[in-house]
Write an enzyme that holds these catalytic residues in place. Sequence first.
Site: not given
Length: 334
Positions: A12, A73
């Site tokens: 991320e 993500d």
Amino acid sequence: TGGETAGMTVSEAHGWGMVIVVYMAGHDPDARTIFDGMVRYYQDHPSAIDPALMAWAQGSDCRNVDGDDAATDGDLDIAYALLLAERQWGNGGAIDYGALARRSMAAIVRREVHPSSRTLLVGDWATDPRWRDGTRLSDYMFDHLRSFRAASGDVVWDTVLTRSYEVAATLQRDFTTDASGVRTGLLPDFAVGMNARAPRPAPASWLESAHDGHFYWNACRTPWRVATDYLLYGEARSRDAARTMNAWVRRATGDVPTRVGTGYRLDGTRINAGAEMAFIAPFAVAAAVEASNQAWLDALWGYLSETPFASARYYGNTIRLQVMLTVSRNVWAP
């Protein structure tokens, strides 16, 4: 690394860093060198499930920790950053950014998109029906999905984008009414019901914590992620979803940024007090969808620009920078 990720880094963060460096290329003459180093780090830490995706965490010795699978993500932002780099610098250097982006996008479809509902999975490891039933709402980067369709030509991204908007709209409509009968528009960290196409907030401890079905440390990013598709592409669904969130937060805080709570139930009941950058900053992007929010946006910008860096940590500060780039119109579509 630091703060929430002391002693380690996560995909991320790596994806965020890659996106930020491309956007800062007009300011930093070393941006491409830095970016290429980040690309090589991504290539050096492949997921064991699919080498086009990134293993989600590494310790201070650069070895993978807590498993060597991927989180959706991080992969979405890495692929998006590679598309940005292709537009910024072209593919004529040592790294063919476009080829890597398309390789990554194909792997996301293979491993991180539900095979029938076409909703986003939480990672490439989510192969069991229990995990395929869920989705992380902060992964709903609608503008990224739109750019993937344009860059790849793969119509599956049209379906993923449509289903993502359907899930978000269902949750806002059916699960976010406050005590006065007005919708908050708040989205939960996780939702389940993807297998049956019947989205609902995840139960407590479905994946991470007792607040999996609340607007908490994952979903705090959603006002930013939801609104960006309107700011870049003029998408009405993005604007409308952001409007609902924004109208609620203005009422709840009286246009005072430090009154934003650290977590909410979807009916707007505050979970924790205290000013946290990660929860406050994303509402600036939601505010930017309408000129009538200018005073509220100004108040948020003042908080973002004046709050000392040391008062937040990795997570909040990195969100803050991306929000400031977005609302100051220093982001663009690949």
